[in-house]
Design a protein around this motif. Structure first.
Motif, PDB file in Angstrom:
ATOM      1  N   GLY A 180      49.374  39.652  32.573  1.00  0.00           N
ATOM      2  CA  GLY A 180      48.569  40.861  32.642  1.00  0.00           C
ATOM      3  C   GLY A 180      47.272  40.772  31.861  1.00  0.00           C
ATOM      4  O   GLY A 180      46.226  41.236  32.315  1.00  0.00           O
ATOM      5  N   GLN A 181      47.338  40.157  30.669  1.00  0.00           N
ATOM      6  CA  GLN A 181      46.150  40.065  29.807  1.00  0.00           C
ATOM      7  C   GLN A 181      45.447  38.714  29.898  1.00  0.00           C
ATOM      8  O   GLN A 181      44.463  38.489  29.195  1.00  0.00           O
ATOM      9  N   ASN A 182      45.924  37.833  30.756  1.00  0.00           N
ATOM     10  CA  ASN A 182      45.363  36.495  30.874  1.00  0.00           C
ATOM     11  C   ASN A 182      44.345  36.446  32.011  1.00  0.00           C
ATOM     12  O   ASN A 182      44.707  36.492  33.190  1.00  0.00           O
ATOM     13  N   LEU A 183      43.086  36.317  31.666  1.00  0.00           N
ATOM     14  CA  LEU A 183      42.028  36.284  32.674  1.00  0.00           C
ATOM     15  C   LEU A 183      41.944  34.947  33.412  1.00  0.00           C
ATOM     16  O   LEU A 183      41.160  34.796  34.341  1.00  0.00           O
ATOM     17  N   GLY A 184      42.793  34.017  33.022  1.00  0.00           N
ATOM     18  CA  GLY A 184      42.816  32.723  33.687  1.00  0.00           C
ATOM     19  C   GLY A 184      43.735  32.662  34.895  1.00  0.00           C
ATOM     20  O   GLY A 184      43.840  31.614  35.530  1.00  0.00           O
ATOM     21  N   THR A 185      44.394  33.764  35.233  1.00  0.00           N
ATOM     22  CA  THR A 185      45.264  33.824  36.402  1.00  0.00           C
ATOM     23  C   THR A 185      44.940  35.052  37.230  1.00  0.00           C
ATOM     24  O   THR A 185      44.443  36.061  36.698  1.00  0.00           O
ATOM     25  N   LEU A 186      45.245  34.980  38.521  1.00  0.00           N
ATOM     26  CA  LEU A 186      45.028  36.124  39.397  1.00  0.00           C
ATOM     27  C   LEU A 186      46.169  37.135  39.303  1.00  0.00           C
ATOM     28  O   LEU A 186      46.034  38.260  39.797  1.00  0.00           O
ATOM     29  N   LEU A 187      47.275  36.748  38.704  1.00  0.00           N
ATOM     30  CA  LEU A 187      48.434  37.644  38.619  1.00  0.00           C
ATOM     31  C   LEU A 187      48.167  38.787  37.644  1.00  0.00           C
ATOM     32  O   LEU A 187      47.553  38.603  36.587  1.00  0.00           O
ATOM     33  N   GLY A 188      48.642  39.971  38.021  1.00  0.00           N
ATOM     34  CA  GLY A 188      48.431  41.147  37.186  1.00  0.00           C
ATOM     35  C   GLY A 188      47.022  41.697  37.287  1.00  0.00           C
ATOM     36  O   GLY A 188      46.539  42.339  36.354  1.00  0.00           O
ATOM     37  N   LYS A 189      46.391  41.479  38.454  1.00  0.00           N
ATOM     38  CA  LYS A 189      44.972  41.805  38.585  1.00  0.00           C
ATOM     39  C   LYS A 189      44.680  42.564  39.887  1.00  0.00           C
ATOM     40  O   LYS A 189      45.465  42.549  40.842  1.00  0.00           O
ATOM     41  N   LEU A 190      43.518  43.189  39.919  1.00  0.00           N
ATOM     42  CA  LEU A 190      42.900  43.663  41.147  1.00  0.00           C
ATOM     43  C   LEU A 190      41.730  42.738  41.404  1.00  0.00           C
ATOM     44  O   LEU A 190      40.844  42.580  40.552  1.00  0.00           O
ATOM     45  N   LEU A 191      41.725  42.097  42.582  1.00  0.00           N
ATOM     46  CA  LEU A 191      40.700  41.121  42.919  1.00  0.00           C
ATOM     47  C   LEU A 191      39.651  41.741  43.840  1.00  0.00           C
ATOM     48  O   LEU A 191      39.912  42.717  44.536  1.00  0.00           O
ATOM     49  N   ARG A 192      38.485  41.133  43.872  1.00  0.00           N
ATOM     50  CA  ARG A 192      37.392  41.573  44.738  1.00  0.00           C
ATOM     51  C   ARG A 192      36.697  40.330  45.283  1.00  0.00           C
ATOM     52  O   ARG A 192      36.134  39.536  44.510  1.00  0.00           O
ATOM     53  N   ILE A 193      36.764  40.154  46.607  1.00  0.00           N
ATOM     54  CA  ILE A 193      36.184  38.964  47.217  1.00  0.00           C
ATOM     55  C   ILE A 193      35.390  39.341  48.471  1.00  0.00           C
ATOM     56  O   ILE A 193      35.532  40.440  49.004  1.00  0.00           O
ATOM     57  N   ASP A 194      34.594  38.388  48.933  1.00  0.00           N
ATOM     58  CA  ASP A 194      33.835  38.538  50.175  1.00  0.00           C
ATOM     59  C   ASP A 194      34.387  37.527  51.180  1.00  0.00           C
ATOM     60  O   ASP A 194      33.990  36.353  51.173  1.00  0.00           O
ATOM     61  N   PRO A 208      32.713  41.193  37.551  1.00  0.00           N
ATOM     62  CA  PRO A 208      32.516  41.288  36.099  1.00  0.00           C
ATOM     63  C   PRO A 208      32.719  40.001  35.312  1.00  0.00           C
ATOM     64  O   PRO A 208      32.200  39.879  34.199  1.00  0.00           O
ATOM     65  N   PHE A 209      33.453  39.015  35.858  1.00  0.00           N
ATOM     66  CA  PHE A 209      33.756  37.825  35.065  1.00  0.00           C
ATOM     67  C   PHE A 209      33.155  36.540  35.656  1.00  0.00           C
ATOM     68  O   PHE A 209      33.597  35.445  35.326  1.00  0.00           O
ATOM     69  N   VAL A 210      32.144  36.683  36.513  1.00  0.00           N
ATOM     70  CA  VAL A 210      31.572  35.497  37.166  1.00  0.00           C
ATOM     71  C   VAL A 210      30.940  34.530  36.168  1.00  0.00           C
ATOM     72  O   VAL A 210      30.876  33.321  36.439  1.00  0.00           O
ATOM     73  N   ASP A 211      30.496  35.016  35.036  1.00  0.00           N
ATOM     74  CA  ASP A 211      29.839  34.150  34.062  1.00  0.00           C
ATOM     75  C   ASP A 211      30.750  33.739  32.915  1.00  0.00           C
ATOM     76  O   ASP A 211      30.300  33.138  31.937  1.00  0.00           O
ATOM     77  N   ASP A 212      32.044  34.060  33.030  1.00  0.00           N
ATOM     78  CA  ASP A 212      33.008  33.711  31.983  1.00  0.00           C
ATOM     79  C   ASP A 212      33.777  32.475  32.430  1.00  0.00           C
ATOM     80  O   ASP A 212      34.599  32.539  33.343  1.00  0.00           O
ATOM     81  N   PRO A 213      33.545  31.320  31.810  1.00  0.00           N
ATOM     82  CA  PRO A 213      34.201  30.088  32.261  1.00  0.00           C
ATOM     83  C   PRO A 213      35.716  30.102  32.059  1.00  0.00           C
ATOM     84  O   PRO A 213      36.422  29.293  32.665  1.00  0.00           O
ATOM     85  N   LYS A 214      36.208  31.017  31.235  1.00  0.00           N
ATOM     86  CA  LYS A 214      37.648  31.083  30.983  1.00  0.00           C
ATOM     87  C   LYS A 214      38.351  32.088  31.884  1.00  0.00           C
ATOM     88  O   LYS A 214      39.576  32.254  31.784  1.00  0.00           O
ATOM     89  N   ALA A 215      37.603  32.759  32.741  1.00  0.00           N
ATOM     90  CA  ALA A 215      38.179  33.806  33.594  1.00  0.00           C
ATOM     91  C   ALA A 215      38.039  33.423  35.056  1.00  0.00           C
ATOM     92  O   ALA A 215      37.117  32.709  35.453  1.00  0.00           O
ATOM     93  N   ARG A 216      38.964  33.912  35.877  1.00  0.00           N
ATOM     94  CA  ARG A 216      38.850  33.736  37.316  1.00  0.00           C
ATOM     95  C   ARG A 216      37.801  34.703  37.848  1.00  0.00           C
ATOM     96  O   ARG A 216      37.868  35.925  37.603  1.00  0.00           O
ATOM     97  N   PRO A 217      36.819  34.218  38.576  1.00  0.00           N
ATOM     98  CA  PRO A 217      35.704  35.076  39.006  1.00  0.00           C
ATOM     99  C   PRO A 217      36.104  36.116  40.049  1.00  0.00           C
ATOM    100  O   PRO A 217      35.357  37.069  40.280  1.00  0.00           O
ATOM    101  N   GLU A 218      37.282  35.940  40.687  1.00  0.00           N
ATOM    102  CA  GLU A 218      37.734  36.916  41.677  1.00  0.00           C
ATOM    103  C   GLU A 218      38.153  38.246  41.047  1.00  0.00           C
ATOM    104  O   GLU A 218      38.248  39.265  41.728  1.00  0.00           O
ATOM    105  N   ILE A 219      38.415  38.254  39.744  1.00  0.00           N
ATOM    106  CA  ILE A 219      39.011  39.425  39.084  1.00  0.00           C
ATOM    107  C   ILE A 219      38.021  40.585  39.007  1.00  0.00           C
ATOM    108  O   ILE A 219      36.888  40.430  38.550  1.00  0.00           O
ATOM    109  N   TRP A 220      38.497  41.751  39.436  1.00  0.00           N
ATOM    110  CA  TRP A 220      37.734  42.990  39.284  1.00  0.00           C
ATOM    111  C   TRP A 220      38.279  43.819  38.125  1.00  0.00           C
ATOM    112  O   TRP A 220      37.509  44.381  37.340  1.00  0.00           O
ATOM    113  N   ALA A 221      39.593  43.918  38.004  1.00  0.00           N
ATOM    114  CA  ALA A 221      40.229  44.653  36.914  1.00  0.00           C
ATOM    115  C   ALA A 221      41.529  43.948  36.555  1.00  0.00           C
ATOM    116  O   ALA A 221      42.085  43.202  37.370  1.00  0.00           O
ATOM    117  N   TYR A 222      42.034  44.203  35.337  1.00  0.00           N
ATOM    118  CA  TYR A 222      43.226  43.479  34.892  1.00  0.00           C
ATOM    119  C   TYR A 222      44.129  44.385  34.061  1.00  0.00           C
ATOM    120  O   TYR A 222      43.888  45.575  33.923  1.00  0.00           O
TER     121      TYR A 222
END
Length: 380
Positions: A180-194, A208-222
């Motif tokens: 849930g709190q791990n931005l490195g996985t898509l699990l526990g998240k709301l994703l936003r893609i094109d 929101p996390f496109v510039d965070d190298p430790k986060a999955r860029p697909e994540i919208w909320a977690y």
């Protein structure tokens, strides 16, 4: 499909027993009770374990059945399947065909399901003249699942034209992997893609996390446990998420249409507004706008929609939701992200697993036992 560690009856028994203690999660005092709109549930069809639905071309309503079929609702009930992936999915645990959606111009149809290995999968089909084109099928996104519960699986296009995908924390109980709190996985998240912007999809540049190298860029909320059903208000564009709780609290989360994403809804440090086990509230925690406890019959929130139809004027602008175990339809009045009123519509949809918003913004209720209801004005 949607619940906690104990058996989920979407599967055999999603969760039992519920009565909703109507308390607001973001305020110290409870919201006012309002006189409810007078509604009735009209059974319009019987399905085999209906699990999700969406508005289709020409004002139609498309219903997904958990084992893998999709059927279109007509005046005589549900027609023959227009899609059948039953050989590719399984209904063990909380798995199955979990979500369906069209893009804005009904040019593509999307399904969200767990495959035979339990992997969450989103596939796309081209649509021509209102008909699915099987030969155009392609896989857009996959996510392996460590357990058979908390898959999430809801999908919808937002007002911005992007595809939003809800994924649970991976299952078991208590989020043992800390997803849930791990931005490195898509699990526990709301994703936003094109899905139309790349192969297999593109990342919206303002995620929101496109510039965070430790986060999955697909994540919208977690910080989500099992966001079984979410929706956008057709009138305002606001986002509402029904997130299934662990053992004590069910919650409804909210974000305004102007949100730039990145909300942390707290799981698994928080369950609603309450620390979970020995959790510490994150500094960026966005508390739910509403929560209810499980001291009564409720056990698994089923998120719905803000009603924007025309047949029930007294219901307009209210968020309609339910609970899988209780089945009572209830509403929230919201203003600026605060709950200003709660009510009980006085009708029961059974084991309510999902709501569907039709093309004219009227609402349908799905009972996993098979009944498809339309929410109508009560007879005078």
């Amino acid at each position: 499909m949607k619940v906690r560690t104990r058996s989920s009856a979407i599967v055999g028994a999603l969760c039992l027993v519920a009565s909703l203690a109507l308390t607001t999660a973001s305020a110290d005092e409870p919201a006012a009770q309002h006189r409810p709109a007078k509604v009735a549930l009209t059974k319009v069809a019987m399905a085999k374990n209906p699990s999700a639905g969406t508005a289709g071309p020409g004002g139609t309503v498309w219903i997904a059945e958990r084992a893998g079929t999709v059927r279109v609702l007509g005046k005589q009930g549900l027609g023959e399947p227009v899609l059948d992936i039953s050989a590719e999915t399984t209904t063990d645990g909380e798995r199955g065909l979990l979500g369906v959606a069209f893009d804005d111009d009904f040019a593509h149809f999307y399904i969200s399901f767990t495959n035979l290995e339990g992997t969450s999968t989103v596939d796309e089909f081209a649509v021509r003249k209102g008909k699915i084109q099987p030969a155009t099928r392609r896989t857009v996104l996959t996510q392996t699942q460590p357990y058979s519960n908390h898959n999430g699986g809801d999908i919808t296009f937002g007002p911005d034209g992007y595809l939003y995908i809800a994924l649970g924390d991976g299952g078991s109980g208590g989020d043992p992997h800390g997803n849930g709190q791990n931005l490195g996985t898509l699990l526990g998240k709301l994703l936003r893609i094109d899905p139309g912007g790349g192969k297999p999809y593109a990342i919206p540049p303002d995620n929101p996390f496109v510039d965070d190298p430790k986060a999955r860029p697909e994540i919208w909320a977690y910080g989500l446990r099992n966001p079984w059903r979410f929706s956008f208000d057709a009138g305002t564009g606001d986002l509402l998420i029904g997130d299934v709780g662990q053992s004590a609290w069910e919650e409804i989360d909210w974000a305004p249409a102007r949100s730039r994403g990145g909300e942390n809804y707290g799981w698994s440090q928080m369950e609603g507004t309450h620390p979970f086990r020995d959790g510490t509230e994150p500094a960026d925690h966005v508390p739910p706008v509403h929560e209810y406890d499980r001291t009564g019959l409720g056990c698994s929130v089923t998120g719905g929609f803000v009603y924007r139809g025309k047949t029930i004027p007294a219901l307009r602008g209210q968020y309609v939701y339910s609970d899988y175990c209780d089945g009572t339809l209830r509403t929230l009045r919201l203003k600026d992200g605060k709950v200003t009123g709660v009510s009980d519509l006085g009708v029961n949809g059974g084991e309510v697993v999902s709501f569907v918003q039709g093309g004219h913004r009227e609402l349908y209720v799905l009972d996993i036992g098979g009944s498809v209801y339309r929410v109508d004005p009560a007879a005078a």
